[in-house]
Scaffold this motif. Sequence first.
Motif, PDB file in Angstrom:
ATOM      1  N   LYS A 112      44.976  40.698  24.065  1.00  0.00           N
ATOM      2  CA  LYS A 112      43.834  40.757  24.608  1.00  0.00           C
ATOM      3  C   LYS A 112      42.901  41.760  23.445  1.00  0.00           C
ATOM      4  CE  LYS A 112      44.418  40.919  29.460  1.00  0.00           C
ATOM      5  NZ  LYS A 112      44.571  41.455  30.680  1.00  0.00           N
ATOM      6  N   GLU A 116      41.120  34.520  27.198  1.00  0.00           N
ATOM      7  CA  GLU A 116      41.175  35.406  28.373  1.00  0.00           C
ATOM      8  C   GLU A 116      40.206  34.999  29.727  1.00  0.00           C
ATOM      9  OE1 GLU A 116      39.897  39.275  27.159  1.00  0.00           O
ATOM     10  OE2 GLU A 116      40.989  40.336  28.844  1.00  0.00           O
ATOM     11  N   ASN A 117      39.237  34.158  29.205  1.00  0.00           N
ATOM     12  CA  ASN A 117      38.232  34.036  30.184  1.00  0.00           C
ATOM     13  C   ASN A 117      38.152  32.395  30.897  1.00  0.00           C
ATOM     14  OD1 ASN A 117      36.809  36.455  30.074  1.00  0.00           O
ATOM     15  ND2 ASN A 117      36.608  36.051  27.931  1.00  0.00           N
ATOM     16  N   LEU A 174      46.387  35.518  30.671  1.00  0.00           N
ATOM     17  CA  LEU A 174      45.788  34.781  29.743  1.00  0.00           C
ATOM     18  C   LEU A 174      45.770  33.298  30.246  1.00  0.00           C
ATOM     19  CD1 LEU A 174      47.056  35.874  26.233  1.00  0.00           C
ATOM     20  CD2 LEU A 174      44.827  36.518  27.149  1.00  0.00           C
ATOM     21  N   ARG A 188      45.092  30.078  23.754  1.00  0.00           N
ATOM     22  CA  ARG A 188      45.464  31.495  24.537  1.00  0.00           C
ATOM     23  C   ARG A 188      44.054  32.174  24.607  1.00  0.00           C
ATOM     24  NH1 ARG A 188      50.627  30.932  21.929  1.00  0.00           N
ATOM     25  NH2 ARG A 188      52.193  30.441  23.220  1.00  0.00           N
ATOM     26  N   SER A 216      50.588  37.870  31.774  1.00  0.00           N
ATOM     27  CA  SER A 216      49.640  38.299  30.667  1.00  0.00           C
ATOM     28  C   SER A 216      48.346  38.298  30.895  1.00  0.00           C
ATOM     29  CB  SER A 216      50.090  37.545  29.396  1.00  0.00           C
ATOM     30  OG  SER A 216      49.346  36.176  29.610  1.00  0.00           O
TER      31      SER A 216
END
Length: 583
Positions: free
Chosen positions: A24, A50-51, A566, A48, A564
Amino acid sequence: MNRLSMQSQTMHSVVLRSCAMRCKAVIAVLLVLFPLALYAEGGRTPLRVENGIVTSASRIASEVGVDVLKNGGNAIDATVATAFALAVTWPTAGNIGGGGFLVYHGEDGHATTFDFREKAPLAATEQMYVGMDGESNNMQHRGFLSVGVPGTVAGMYQAHQKYGKLPWAELVDPAVQLARDGIPITYALYSGFDRNQSFWDQFPSSAAVFRKADGSSYEIGDTWQQPDLARTLERIRDEGRDGFYKGENAKMLADFMAENGGLITEEDLAKYEAVEREPIRGTYRGYDIVSMPPPSSGGVAIVEMLNILEGYDLAAMGHNSADYLHVLTESMRRAFADRAEFLGDPDFNPDMPLTRLTSKEHAASLRASIDMEQASESDESAYAGIYESEETTHFSVVDAEGNMVSLTYTLENSYGSRIVAEGGGYLLNNEMGDFNPVPGVTNRFGQIGTDPNLVAPQKRMLSSMSPTIVAKDGKPVLAIGSPGGRTIINTTMQVILNMIDHDMNVAEAVEAGRIHHQWLPDVTSMEAMRFSPDTLRIYEAKGHETRVRGTQGHAMGIYHDAESGLYHGAADSRAGDGAAVGY
């Protein structure tokens, strides 16, 4: 998927959380330095982020979808924008003149599907493809009689009206701009245009789109503009579904069909409606399988095959070992036989035994008939798989909230009928070829004549498209699907097995070698250079006939790694312009 969600060792969890924090942090720095979306083309390492992610057969279309996510749109909004962008950037299968299926699974546990499969015109008849000799005249695959009433625009509009967040016009406008301003000709586009030169010669409206104004061919690096398509998309942007099914576009299309012996009328277009349907549901080793119901055969067949395979220790067999391929083949053989006998449009076949076909009890009885040392025999007097082109396209979407969409749509053949609607700029499908063409005729070449999928006015033809979402504890964890005609079902199922049973990440699962068997013809197709000679010898010694083929499908997958936090995205490297894009 299996590795991350099923193991619970304390040390493993600590390492994962530590890695997640570092990931992150790195992503945060990258987004400051490079605010554009991140993307990854095909390979064994997933993207990979985050959003949110969109993974499709066109990097440009994936970028359009991610821009919608970044602007506050949800998974349905991104789906609508991506679908219309693909109609511009991936004409081999992206479309507004075809149809397909959408599976949605919210982070809140709610799941549903949208059926926007094409329909037979009102003037269609059961005997329309029977020749003077009693055999198929093949007009279900070519020319104006092959065109079904398109469903894509209605499907996108219905899904947006029910679950969309951003204004409709904002979602369609990027496709308008792409069509008007032009896109670069990639190698994939160039080669597709080149393979179809003879078809462009047959239809002046098609030549006007796929050749330059002077009649010459497009070359790699040229800019391809589609002004007629831009105007059609403007009408859809400004008028919603009515911009396609009524008014100027409806009259143009109906007149074009009438002038050329086609059947679709303004009444056909006005009557067309997409349908929201309950998903097909099953379970596999503690996961929930949520997939498309009929007129897609995909959900039923996938659940049926997974139920059979749940009785074997596939991990112990080893990925793509001879025994593993044997039980896959025998499961495929039995599911495809059931598919042909029982499945069709639910609006015309209300008594399909879906509960029985997807039950653990039915799977147990089928499993008991499998001999581990000897292949079964497929009987051509029983049932076979219908012809379906492999030129479909699939994309998957996840938004920042974790809501997922799996969507597969098609024109049928590559570029559909290869007929561009005069003045409309969009390709028309040749989906009527997915009906059973000759009542009562089933043969070893793959033609079937069973009742559930015979031609009838307003009927939707059976399909193999299999958009699927896998969930755990009520939350979606994997969106997956593929193009590939009848191979779609088996490709999608094998990706799921690769993750749950063989501990692969989503990119590895998408890239792994695949096989296909469909009951009849009684032969297993195997991707070239993916299986060892020793494995093939043992497999064939069990009585399986094999053939080597090129690539099978273009799977597009997204996995939510809840540990995670992700999202992992993968675009199949078999798709030349494909990419997973996220932020």
